[in-house]
Design a protein around this motif. Structure first.
Motif, PDB file in Angstrom:
ATOM      1  N   THR A  84     -13.039 -13.801 -22.496  1.00 46.90           N
ATOM      2  CA  THR A  84     -13.997 -14.260 -23.502  1.00 46.90           C
ATOM      3  C   THR A  84     -13.293 -15.121 -24.544  1.00 46.90           C
ATOM      4  N   ASP A  85     -13.973 -16.139 -24.945  1.00 49.54           N
ATOM      5  CA  ASP A  85     -13.445 -16.958 -26.035  1.00 49.54           C
ATOM      6  C   ASP A  85     -13.912 -16.329 -27.340  1.00 49.54           C
ATOM      7  N   LEU A  86     -13.052 -15.463 -27.914  1.00 51.66           N
ATOM      8  CA  LEU A  86     -13.475 -14.700 -29.084  1.00 51.66           C
ATOM      9  C   LEU A  86     -13.512 -15.589 -30.324  1.00 51.66           C
ATOM     10  N   PRO A  87     -14.558 -15.467 -31.108  1.00 51.78           N
ATOM     11  CA  PRO A  87     -14.630 -16.279 -32.343  1.00 51.78           C
ATOM     12  C   PRO A  87     -13.569 -15.826 -33.345  1.00 51.78           C
ATOM     13  N   HIS A  88     -13.038 -16.738 -34.062  1.00 50.18           N
ATOM     14  CA  HIS A  88     -12.005 -16.394 -35.032  1.00 50.18           C
ATOM     15  C   HIS A  88     -12.483 -16.758 -36.440  1.00 50.18           C
ATOM     16  N   HIS A  89     -13.082 -15.791 -37.117  1.00 52.70           N
ATOM     17  CA  HIS A  89     -13.495 -15.992 -38.514  1.00 52.70           C
ATOM     18  C   HIS A  89     -12.971 -14.827 -39.312  1.00 52.70           C
ATOM     19  N   PRO A  90     -11.676 -14.811 -39.615  1.00 51.50           N
ATOM     20  CA  PRO A  90     -11.120 -13.612 -40.255  1.00 51.50           C
ATOM     21  C   PRO A  90     -11.693 -13.377 -41.641  1.00 51.50           C
ATOM     22  N   LEU A  91     -11.571 -12.107 -42.034  1.00 49.73           N
ATOM     23  CA  LEU A  91     -12.013 -11.657 -43.356  1.00 49.73           C
ATOM     24  C   LEU A  91     -11.342 -12.507 -44.438  1.00 49.73           C
ATOM     25  N   VAL A  92     -12.150 -12.998 -45.369  1.00 50.69           N
ATOM     26  CA  VAL A  92     -11.597 -13.790 -46.456  1.00 50.69           C
ATOM     27  C   VAL A  92     -10.840 -12.873 -47.407  1.00 50.69           C
ATOM     28  N   ALA A  93      -9.633 -13.267 -47.766  1.00 51.89           N
ATOM     29  CA  ALA A  93      -8.829 -12.417 -48.655  1.00 51.89           C
ATOM     30  C   ALA A  93      -9.525 -12.283 -50.010  1.00 51.89           C
ATOM     31  N   GLY A  94      -9.429 -11.098 -50.579  1.00 53.35           N
ATOM     32  CA  GLY A  94      -9.996 -10.885 -51.911  1.00 53.35           C
ATOM     33  C   GLY A  94     -11.472 -10.583 -51.914  1.00 53.35           C
ATOM     34  N   ARG A  95     -12.050 -10.411 -50.723  1.00 50.82           N
ATOM     35  CA  ARG A  95     -13.468 -10.052 -50.682  1.00 50.82           C
ATOM     36  C   ARG A  95     -13.631  -8.592 -51.083  1.00 50.82           C
ATOM     37  N   PRO A  96     -14.558  -8.254 -51.963  1.00 50.83           N
ATOM     38  CA  PRO A  96     -14.705  -6.840 -52.383  1.00 50.83           C
ATOM     39  C   PRO A  96     -15.437  -6.037 -51.314  1.00 50.83           C
ATOM     40  N   VAL A  97     -14.706  -5.638 -50.261  1.00 48.62           N
ATOM     41  CA  VAL A  97     -15.380  -5.083 -49.084  1.00 48.62           C
ATOM     42  C   VAL A  97     -16.067  -3.756 -49.367  1.00 48.62           C
ATOM     43  N   ILE A  98     -15.492  -2.944 -50.251  1.00 49.73           N
ATOM     44  CA  ILE A  98     -16.111  -1.638 -50.501  1.00 49.73           C
ATOM     45  C   ILE A  98     -17.417  -1.807 -51.263  1.00 49.73           C
ATOM     46  N   ARG A  99     -17.392  -2.667 -52.284  1.00 48.16           N
ATOM     47  CA  ARG A  99     -18.607  -2.937 -53.051  1.00 48.16           C
ATOM     48  C   ARG A  99     -19.697  -3.510 -52.130  1.00 48.16           C
ATOM     49  N   GLU A 100     -19.271  -4.424 -51.238  1.00 50.57           N
ATOM     50  CA  GLU A 100     -20.245  -5.011 -50.312  1.00 50.57           C
ATOM     51  C   GLU A 100     -20.840  -3.966 -49.382  1.00 50.57           C
ATOM     52  N   LEU A 101     -19.972  -3.035 -48.927  1.00 49.35           N
ATOM     53  CA  LEU A 101     -20.473  -1.973 -48.047  1.00 49.35           C
ATOM     54  C   LEU A 101     -21.505  -1.125 -48.781  1.00 49.35           C
TER      55      LEU A 101
END
Lengths: 101, 232, 305
Positions: free
Chosen positions: B114-131
């Motif tokens: 599979t040609d996996l898409p590569h869109h890594p997590l942007v650094a500094g994103r507030p992942v816990i708040r977003e969750l």
């Protein structure tokens, strides 16, 4: 730590879990196999979330749902083990030849 | 060039896979439950490397509880929980190995091709708040559905595992399995209570017992049975 | 630098726990007060020396690996638990956004460490202790997590650093008075003390530690003391403002609050009676857990208001 590597590790966990679930005689060990497969699934979800969605929070939501599924399958699994043990005094799969009570 | 993160990842991956394999290869059930926990902890730490701080720690937290309960159930139900006398607890092993290898090969091929898409997590994103915002915001219905499912699970678990029921106790008439097809049930069969201690051979009064040789000896059958004393 | 500070705090407090423990014992036993203080100061070191020269005990077919690992795991968990506590504004060894959840994981794994310790001796009394502890430890851990979520609400964060910072104006013990009481029960349970000592109690001839002697026993006792220290640090940070104080915030305030809490818990451990396990389970699930819900709801209302 590419996405490919993460998914390969998860695939290995799923393969091991499937082997365990199919090969073990004991109900509780069968549940352990299922849990190991879900462990792989959880790794896939988090890996894909972190590597190919820009960090969309819906990916994390999916991981939480997988954890809820783990809890449900453990709880119902143990309840079934208890029910079967009460009825037939066995904890091995061979002891069950019918789905009837 | 191997970075520290890569090294940590491959070490944790090796721990997760090896302990996941040893789960089904150890005789002691308690060990195998906690080996599975080790596998989960390794995956949780990989999640921390993937910058999912909440999910990783929550996995360790939750699996700790689950595996503790798992170990208790192991000891409760299994014939040989400590693995002191090794016994074969495996069936259809060849089929299981083939299925496991095929599953791995199929998934690995899918990953490879599979040609996996590569869109890594942007650094500094507030992942816990977003969750949190996702769980109690747009996706609240999904989250609450999971909650209601867990409630239904609790009720179902109690109903399935309780001894008393509408049609009498769940273990009424339950007999141990037979050793041979059509043979006698193995193990102890609950009998009606009688005066004697049939079954208990070698019930000579212990010489160490202070009451040995006293007239009351003749009523030994009326006393609650005491196991012979073991002296280390 | 937070490494060094945390280590000093750990070492000093562990010695304090040992001294106050033997002092409390001597006071309750009503020893003549002549050499009370000197005896209490010397008793821990004497116990260390005795443990070191005593030979290791052996049982039949123990689970050697886990028997050796359990005390080390317990000690390591105490270290991790202490490492999440900030010594000064923003200064903690582990400063992650989810340290409260990490503390929860420490609580869970502690149950496992104690269970393994009792299980792997392959002897009846330690095994009974292990079972009893697993049955008690899990519900207590549950209610402690509800209480801790109550402290995370006003901080709007899962980080202990932020939780302490959020108590600048008013301590959490005033925001949820019930919380500190419920959390202190966890401290007794985590360090196997008094009314919650279902693992290592005297009625089981030492319980999970009944078959260990020598260096392994010393490690186990050390880990119990270290866990009490880690708990006291966490309780002071979550409810009593941690390093915050009336003048010049700093680690000394944290140490002072820890000493008070340790004295309180050691005293409670020596003076309160223990319920039978079955009755304690009923109390836990039907009284204390609903109380924790109530506490969480009340903390939520206060946080919104």
């Amino acid at each position: 730590m590419s996405l490919q590597a993460i998914l390969l590790v998860a695939a290995a966990l799923i393969g091991l879990g499937l082997y365990g679930a199919l090969s073990q005689k004991s109900f509780v060990m069968l549940l352990m196999g299922l849990e190991l497969m879900l462990n792989g699934v959880l790794l896939i979800v988090v890996g894909c979330w972190s590597r190919s969605t820009d960090g969309d929070p819906k990916g994390q939501l999916l991981a939480i749902i997988v954890m809820a599924v783990m809890a449900v399958d453990m709880a119902i699994g143990f309840a079934l083990v208890t029910a079967v043990y009460r009825k037939r005094q066995v904890d091995v799969i061979e002891g069950l030849t019918t789905m009837k009570h | 060039m191997v970075s520290g993160t890569d090294l940590a990842f491959w070490t944790l991956a090796a721990i997760a896979i090896v302990s996941g394999w040893r789960v089904f290869r150890t005789d002691s059930m308690v060990r195998s439950a906690f080996l599975l926990l080790l596998s989960f902890i390794a995956v949780g730490l990989i999640m921390l490397l993937l910058r999912a701080p909440y999910l990783g720690v929550a996995t360790i937290f939750m699996m700790g509880v689950e595996m503790m309960v798992m170990a208790l159930f192991m000891v409760m139900f299994m014939m040989n929980p400590a693995g002191l006398n090794p016994m074969n607890m495996v069936h259809q092993e060849r089929f299981a190995i083939v299925a496991g290898v095929l599953a791995f090969a199929g998934l690995a091929a899918a990953v490879w091709l599979t040609d996996l898409p590569h869109h890594p997590l942007v650094a500094g994103r507030p992942v816990i708040r977003e969750l949190g915002m996702e769980l109690l915001g747009r996706s609240m219905l999904i989250f609450e559905t999971a909650g209601v499912t867990l409630l239904a699970t609790m009720i179902g678990t109690v109903v399935l595992s309780s001894r008393s029921g509408r049609f009498g106790p769940a273990d009424a008439g339950s007999l141990p399995p037979t050793m041979t097809p059509g043979g006698m049930p193995a193990g102890r069969i609950p009998k009606k209570r009688s005066g004697g201690h049939g079954g208990h051979g070698g019930h000579a009064p212990s010489a160490a017992s202070p009451t040995a040789g006293e007239p009351a000896h003749g009523h030994a059958n009326d006393h609650p049975h005491q196991p012979p004393e073991h002296h280390a | 630098m937070p490494w060094l500070g945390t280590l000093v705090l750990l070492g000093g407090s562990v010695v304090f726990v040992a001294v106050i423990d033997s002092l409390a014992f001597a006071l309750i036993a009503q020893r003549p007060p002549v050499n009370l203080m000197r005896d209490a100061l010397l008793a821990p070191w004497r116990a260390v020396a005795v443990s070191l020269v005593r030979q290791q005990n052996r049982t039949e077919h123990p689970d050697r690996l886990n028997w050796a690992l359990a005390p080390a795991l317990y000690l390591a968990l105490a270290g991790i638990g202490l490492a999440v506590v900030p010594l000064a504004p923003g200064v903690a060894v582990i400063d992650a956004p989810t340290t409260v959840v990490l503390w929860g994981a420490v609580e869970t794994l502690t149950v496992i460490a104690v269970f393994l310790h009792g299980w792997s001796a392959n002897a009846p009394l330690p095994l009974i202790g292990a079972y009893r502890y697993a049955a008690m430890g899990l519900p207590i851990m549950l209610l402690s997590m509800f209480v801790l979520i109550g402290t995370a609400l006003p901080a709007q964060s899962l980080s202990v650093v932020d939780i302490v910072a959020s108590q600048h104006d008013v301590w959490n013990v005033l925001r949820q008075p019930l919380g500190l009481f419920l959390f202190l029960l966890l401290g007794l349970s985590l360090s196997l003390r008094g009314p919650f000592d279902y693992a290592d109690s005297a009625d089981l001839a030492g319980g999970t530690a009944g078959e260990v002697s020598g260096a392994a026993r010393l490690t186990w006792q050390l880990a119990r003391h270290a866990m009490l220290v880690a708990f006291a640090a966490m309780a002071s940070s979550a409810f009593l403002g941690g390093y915050l104080g009336p003048v010049r915030a700093g680690p000394w305030w944290l140490a002072l609050k820890m000493l008070v809490l340790i004295t309180l818990l050691v005293g409670a451990g020596h003076s309160l009676a223990r319920l039978p396990p079955s009755r304690m389970l009923t109390v836990l699930w039907t009284v204390l857990l609903p109380l924790a819900f109530l506490d969480l709801a009340q903390a939520g209302v206060v946080a919104l208001w």
